[in-house]
Each structure stands twice: as C-alpha cells, then as structure tokens.
Design a protein around this motif. Structure first.
Motif, mmCIF file in Angstrom:
data_model
loop_
_atom_site.group_PDB
_atom_site.id
_atom_site.type_symbol
_atom_site.label_atom_id
_atom_site.label_comp_id
_atom_site.label_asym_id
_atom_site.label_seq_id
_atom_site.Cartn_x
_atom_site.Cartn_y
_atom_site.Cartn_z
ATOM 1 N N UNK A 246 0.834 -1.211 0.000
ATOM 2 C CA UNK A 246 0.000 0.000 0.000
ATOM 3 C C UNK A 246 0.870 1.264 0.000
ATOM 4 N N UNK A 247 1.943 1.232 0.778
ATOM 5 C CA UNK A 247 2.850 2.392 0.770
ATOM 6 C C UNK A 247 3.510 2.527 -0.607
ATOM 7 N N UNK A 248 3.974 1.389 -1.150
ATOM 8 C CA UNK A 248 4.653 1.450 -2.450
ATOM 9 C C UNK A 248 3.720 1.909 -3.566
ATOM 10 N N UNK A 249 2.426 1.627 -3.432
ATOM 11 C CA UNK A 249 1.468 2.091 -4.444
ATOM 12 C C UNK A 249 1.441 3.621 -4.507
ATOM 13 N N UNK A 250 1.827 4.262 -3.412
ATOM 14 C CA UNK A 250 1.861 5.732 -3.371
ATOM 15 C C UNK A 250 3.246 6.266 -3.728
ATOM 16 N N UNK A 251 4.274 5.660 -3.153
ATOM 17 C CA UNK A 251 5.603 6.274 -3.229
ATOM 18 C C UNK A 251 6.543 5.574 -4.200
ATOM 19 N N UNK A 252 6.140 4.422 -4.765
ATOM 20 C CA UNK A 252 7.052 3.649 -5.621
ATOM 21 C C UNK A 252 8.303 3.307 -4.836
ATOM 22 N N UNK A 253 9.461 3.634 -5.412
ATOM 23 C CA UNK A 253 10.713 3.408 -4.675
ATOM 24 C C UNK A 253 11.077 4.622 -3.819
ATOM 25 N N UNK A 254 10.182 5.630 -3.819
ATOM 26 C CA UNK A 254 10.404 6.870 -3.051
ATOM 27 C C UNK A 254 11.764 7.496 -3.326
ATOM 28 N N UNK A 255 12.013 7.790 -4.577
ATOM 29 C CA UNK A 255 13.280 8.449 -4.923
ATOM 30 C C UNK A 255 13.175 9.957 -4.682
ATOM 31 N N UNK A 256 13.011 10.306 -3.429
ATOM 32 C CA UNK A 256 12.875 11.711 -3.025
ATOM 33 C C UNK A 256 13.697 11.921 -1.760
ATOM 34 N N UNK A 257 13.747 13.174 -1.290
ATOM 35 C CA UNK A 257 14.438 13.461 -0.028
ATOM 36 C C UNK A 257 13.536 13.229 1.185
ATOM 37 N N UNK A 258 12.275 12.932 0.936
ATOM 38 C CA UNK A 258 11.322 12.677 2.036
ATOM 39 C C UNK A 258 11.491 11.251 2.529
ATOM 40 N N UNK A 259 11.632 11.088 3.821
ATOM 41 C CA UNK A 259 11.720 9.730 4.372
ATOM 42 C C UNK A 259 10.339 9.250 4.833
ATOM 43 N N UNK A 260 10.154 7.931 4.775
ATOM 44 C CA UNK A 260 8.857 7.332 5.097
ATOM 45 C C UNK A 260 8.892 6.770 6.523
ATOM 46 N N UNK A 261 7.843 7.075 7.297
ATOM 47 C CA UNK A 261 7.762 6.597 8.678
ATOM 48 C C UNK A 261 6.459 5.851 8.919
ATOM 49 N N UNK A 262 6.478 4.941 9.867
ATOM 50 C CA UNK A 262 5.249 4.302 10.364
ATOM 51 C C UNK A 262 5.355 4.257 11.881
ATOM 52 N N UNK A 263 4.196 4.133 12.547
ATOM 53 C CA UNK A 263 4.210 4.030 14.010
ATOM 54 C C UNK A 263 3.895 2.607 14.440
ATOM 55 N N UNK A 264 4.585 2.159 15.478
ATOM 56 C CA UNK A 264 4.357 0.826 16.040
ATOM 57 C C UNK A 264 4.073 0.973 17.532
ATOM 58 N N UNK A 265 2.847 0.638 17.933
ATOM 59 C CA UNK A 265 2.473 0.727 19.349
ATOM 60 C C UNK A 265 2.956 -0.509 20.100
ATOM 61 N N UNK A 266 3.513 -0.296 21.266
ATOM 62 C CA UNK A 266 3.871 -1.431 22.117
ATOM 63 C C UNK A 266 2.602 -2.230 22.436
ATOM 64 N N UNK A 267 2.695 -3.563 22.290
ATOM 65 C CA UNK A 267 1.557 -4.423 22.624
ATOM 66 C C UNK A 267 0.518 -4.535 21.529
ATOM 67 N N UNK A 268 0.695 -3.788 20.447
ATOM 68 C CA UNK A 268 -0.290 -3.816 19.368
ATOM 69 C C UNK A 268 0.380 -4.003 18.014
ATOM 70 N N UNK A 269 1.611 -4.473 18.049
ATOM 71 C CA UNK A 269 2.383 -4.646 16.819
ATOM 72 C C UNK A 269 2.926 -6.073 16.788
ATOM 73 N N UNK A 270 2.913 -6.684 15.603
ATOM 74 C CA UNK A 270 3.483 -8.022 15.437
ATOM 75 C C UNK A 270 4.861 -7.851 14.791
ATOM 76 N N UNK A 271 5.905 -8.180 15.520
ATOM 77 C CA UNK A 271 7.258 -7.936 15.000
ATOM 78 C C UNK A 271 7.500 -8.662 13.673
ATOM 79 N N UNK A 272 6.777 -9.768 13.460
ATOM 80 C CA UNK A 272 6.930 -10.498 12.192
ATOM 81 C C UNK A 272 6.394 -9.708 10.994
ATOM 82 N N UNK A 273 5.574 -8.682 11.279
ATOM 83 C CA UNK A 273 5.080 -7.834 10.188
ATOM 84 C C UNK A 273 6.159 -6.878 9.669
ATOM 85 N N UNK A 274 7.250 -6.772 10.385
ATOM 86 C CA UNK A 274 8.291 -5.805 10.010
ATOM 87 C C UNK A 274 9.438 -6.551 9.321
#
Lengths: 324, 324
Positions: free
Chosen positions: A79-107
């Motif tokens: 879903x992110x790549x559908x927006x940014x492709x390879x993101x060849x820009x100076x903007x960096x991409x971030x996501x938030x991971x809540x303790x207790x609500x994130x599956x480390x295998x998803x990363x």
C-alpha cells in the motif's frame, strides 16, 4: 534555563519536520483517507521539503480486524509502495508501532522495505517491551524513534529512569509527548531540558509531539525547538485526535530553512482539507478539549462529547472535574 | 532573559484580567450585542472574578454615525448604567478611546461616571495626541492605560522614544499589543523586557493584548506574564477581530488565584456564544489569518476573504505576499 539555540533570521540544519497527518489524523476518520488524498499529501510533503511523512500505524492484524479500519492502520508494504514507488525523493517514510499492538513479524528487514523510520509509541510502564521493539527494528536496519506517552500523569522519578533506559537503547530520537495537551510552555521547556540532557549524554536527538487542547501545540513546539529539540511533529491543518496537533502551515511559517515551501501546504489544504471538513470530519481546539486539557485527562470524554454534538459545557466541566 | 516571576502553584496578586469581549468582539458584529448578552456577560465576569470589563469604544459621534453601529461603539453613560447600576462589585468598568476618534467633551469627570478605566489606543505616530488624552482623562480622575498599536511594523528606535514619552505621562499601564498576531513568543518576550524596563523606571504596570492569527495569543500572554507583565487582556471564546484574542477560558485555567471561577465562563459560552456563532458571526484562527499574521499585515484582507467565504488559500497567499 537553556540558552536559545539558533535565531529567527537563520536556521538550524538539525531540525526535521515530521508530518503525522495520516497517522494522528487517521484517529479522527478511522484511517479512511481516499487514495487521492494520500497521493497528493505525499506530493505536497515532497514539494514542501518536509523531512519525514508518517503513513499510519503498523498495527497487528491479530489485535485489530482489517475489516474495521482503513488501510493506513496497517501500512502494508504494497500500500505504501502504491503511493511512493521506490520513493526516490528526499522525504523519508515513517510508520508508528504501538507497544503491545504490533506483530514484529510484520516488520521485514529494511532492505525489503521502503520505510525508513519506525516510531515506537509506549507508555512508561511498557518501557522494557518498547526496548525489545526498538532493538528489533534497529537490528533490521531502520531508524527508530520512541514516544513516551502520557508523561503528564507519570511520576518524574519513573520518567528519569525511563529516559536513562531509552538513552542506552538503539533509538535515534526520544520524543517529548504532550498526550493530553495539558502542559504549558514553561512545563514543556522544563521537561525538554530533562530530555535534552539525556540526549546530550547518549548522543540522541530529541523530538516533540504536541496536542492543541489549550491552543499551545505550535507554541510548545517552537519554544522547545528554540532550546534544542530538533524533531518537530506537525499535521496539515492540525488534523489529529481531539484538539489536533501543531499545524504544519504554522510551523513552516516559523522555520527559516529555505527548503521549506509553505505554498504547497496551502494548496493541499484547499484541495483536500476543506472538503474533508465539509464532509463532517471534525477536529481542533474547542471548549471540551480545553476542559480535558486543563484537567490533565485523556480527551476521550471530550471526543464523545463532540460526537454527540453536545454544547452543555458547564455540565461537562462538572463531570470531568468530579472528585467522587 | 528576565527571571520567571511567580510559579504554577502560587499566584501573583498584581495580575489583572481584563475582559475585552464587547470591545474587540464588537469589531466582529458591529457592536450589535443583545441586552441579555451584555447583562449576562457582566454577571459572568463578576462571578468569575474578572478584574476589568471593557464595554466598548467611546467613539466620537462626529466621526461615526450612531445609526451605523450598535450602542457599545459609543458607550453612553446611561447605557452602561442600565447594565451595571452603580456597579457595587469588585469588577471595574473600562472603555476604549481611540486617538483621533474620540471627543474629549464626551468624557465627564470620574465623579459623574461609573467608568473606572479609560484605555487609550494609539499608533506610534500619534503619541503626542495620545498623551493629551491621557492627561485629560487622568486629570478627570480615571485610571488610564495606553495601547501602542501595530508595533510589529514600527521602528525599534521610535518605539523606544514612544515608551519614554509614555513613561513620563500619567498613564498607569502601558500595553504591549500584537495587532497583527504576527509575533512569536521569543519576540514578544524580548519586547516585554523593553516595556518592563520602562515600567520599572517610571513605576507603571505593563499589559498585553494579543491576537490569535498564529494560535499564539494565549501562549504569548502567559509567556510574557511569566516574566512580569500583569494586565492580561482576554475575551470569552476568544471573540475578536479576525483571528480573535486570548480566550478567557484558557487564561483562567492557567491562573491559580482562587478568586477566578472558570465555570461561570463556560456557562456564558453555552448560553450566548454557541447561538451567536450559529447565527453566523465568525471569528477565530483560520488559514487566511495565519497567512496575514506570517506576513505581518493587518488582517483586513483576511477578514474580507472570510466574508466572501473564499477557500482558495494558495491564491490568497500569493496575493498577500506579492512583491510588486
């Protein structure tokens, strides 16, 4: 009081602006942004010189059912790549991971992801779990930041201990967060000095994430920036949970770095925020948020008050400040 | 930087809250408040422990035709008395007198008036005329304050000279005013130090009147209060020209003096401000006011933009920041 760093006619290259519109704003509309909105926000952020754009949460599908939320609650790689492709820009991409609500295998390892930064959000009692996540993400190759939430109700002694632990972790940035929008600039600056001292000791940058309950999100952001905080969270039009956040358009008007181009943000507001607000999506400073902010409480009662279209403020004030 | 005066768990008895709802708010609705609104605001202010209530302007009927405005543009003695009687309360009554728009013959001796305080508003080029008025009002027995407007576009040298002249005048209080809502807290505090030094030298209190273009009215008020400014202007719900003012309900949540009772303000908002806003009277922070604030301009273009219900912010930004 720390010395002022930088001044109003020059700029500090260490300052980074982090756009949280989709993530904190997603808490208002259940992450149901149109693809157009997200694509145009990405383009506006790139054009405006924003440093990081947070796309949403990396929430566990064990904890939350994808049927109940828009896709930015989960931030699938495709879903992110559908927006940014390879993101060849100076903007960096971030996501938030809540303790207790994130599956480390998803990363996945960073080599397989277009994401640059993972932002860990933790309550003070979850610090050991947060550190496990921080180390996992850092080992996988990501930049990592950590937000300690709800510190206005935590003991200062525990906060000092938490900061020491996070100082020794692999996090690159520790965030000062005013979850309830309850803190005045003099309090935020006192806390900022504490965080900056830990940052100095362990060679970490310090960030700020402010809420606007008392119309202080922008003020708290620039006042703490002026004594050394350098990662500054903002959202377009201040969109965010309850009273919302520091407005990107206010922050860019303060910063003097010529790479920031504010006109792109105004264009985005005109095209997307005006119709979004007209459609009934509601956030921003209002009496009920002032009341929970002054009472140093989570805004959930004020959010419910807003949803019910109540305006009986004096009854609400009595409810929120009840002693029994 | 001056030392902080007072702290968050005690209070400074020198601090006075000045309600400007009818005067600055009157600029939004042409001073057409219902009698009920004015009477209930007076009662709410008395009950909330507000120190001064400004009823409006003492405008010259030679300059302005009473047919074109609500009565609080003129503040006839009998109109004020119809609300406050002999005003046997701790609340003091204020009116504003603009240089060049006031007829000194309209101001009776204090012994014949229920008004306690006359607030002179002046541009920096009108200081000699302002001083004539100040001396006239002081001789008649009133407390007198003076607002120097639009200082963000005045030269600092002229400002220093003006402050010296006002320091030697009979004014009791000199006001730091951010007419365009363009000043950041660090600028306001630097200016506050200048004003406070003159106040110290000539034994005068210093006040602040802030505008909310950049969501900084409350922040600028409490930040400058924390270094010694003591007369704090506020309006209920922030009602005032353009982006409005520092909200009384925010300010009372910050001040710790037990005489201030915030619940009375919430009751007033519920009863009068909610219907007033519903009726279409509009003020408060919005993109167009951010744009004029950042550009250090009078908000009149933004007020017109608002009246025309425009949302083409990027065009407006180009208009306001045009160089040619």
């Amino acid at each position: 009081m720390l010395e002022q760093k930088g001044d109003l006619t020059s700029f500090r290259p260490d300052i980074k602006v982090v756009d949280c519109t989709l993530r904190d704003g997603g808490l208002v509309n259940n992450f149901e942004f149109s693809d157009d909105f997200v694509r145009d926000l990405y383009k506006a952020n790139v054009a405006a010189g924003i440093d990081y754009m947070e796309f949403g949460y990396k929430a566990s599908k064990e904890v939350f059912d994808p049927k109940d939320f828009g896709k930015w609650k989960f931030c699938n790689e495709e879903d992110i790549r559908a927006v940014v492709g390879e993101n060849n820009t100076d903007l960096k991409i971030a996501v938030m991971a809540d303790v207790g609500r994130t599956d480390l295998n998803d990363i996945p390892p960073k080599s397989e992801s277009v994401v640059d930064l993972i932002r860990v959000a933790t309550y003070i009692y979850q610090i050991p779990a947060a550190i496990e996540m921080i180390e996992d993400f850092a080992k996988k190759g990501y930049e990592v930041t950590v937000n300690i939430m709800a510190i206005s109700t935590a003991s200062e002694t525990e906060l000092d201990l938490a900061l020491e632990l996070l100082g020794k972790s692999s996090a690159n940035v520790i965030y000062l967060v005013d979850s309830y929008g309850s803190l005045f600039p003099e309090q935020m600056c006192r806390l900022a000095e504490k965080y900056l001292a830990v940052g100095e000791k362990y060679n970490k940058a310090i960030g700020i994430h402010a809420h606007n309950n008392q119309q202080l999100a922008f003020a708290n952001t620039i006042q703490t920036a002026s004594i050394g905080i350098s990662y500054l969270d903002a959202t377009v039009n201040g969109m965010g949970r309850g009273a919302g956040n520091c407005c990107t358009e206010l922050l860019l008007g303060f910063l003097r770095n010529p790479k920031y181009k504010i006109a792109n943000i105004f264009k985005f507001i005109e095209k997307h925020m005006v119709p979004l607000k007209k459609s009934g999506v509601t956030w921003g400073s209002d009496i009920q948020y002032i009341i929970t902010g002054q009472a140093n409480q989570h805004p959930r009662a004020a959010i419910a008050f807003t949803a019910e279209k109540r305006t009986d403020y004096s009854k609400f004030y009595t409810e929120v400040t009840a002693y029994e």
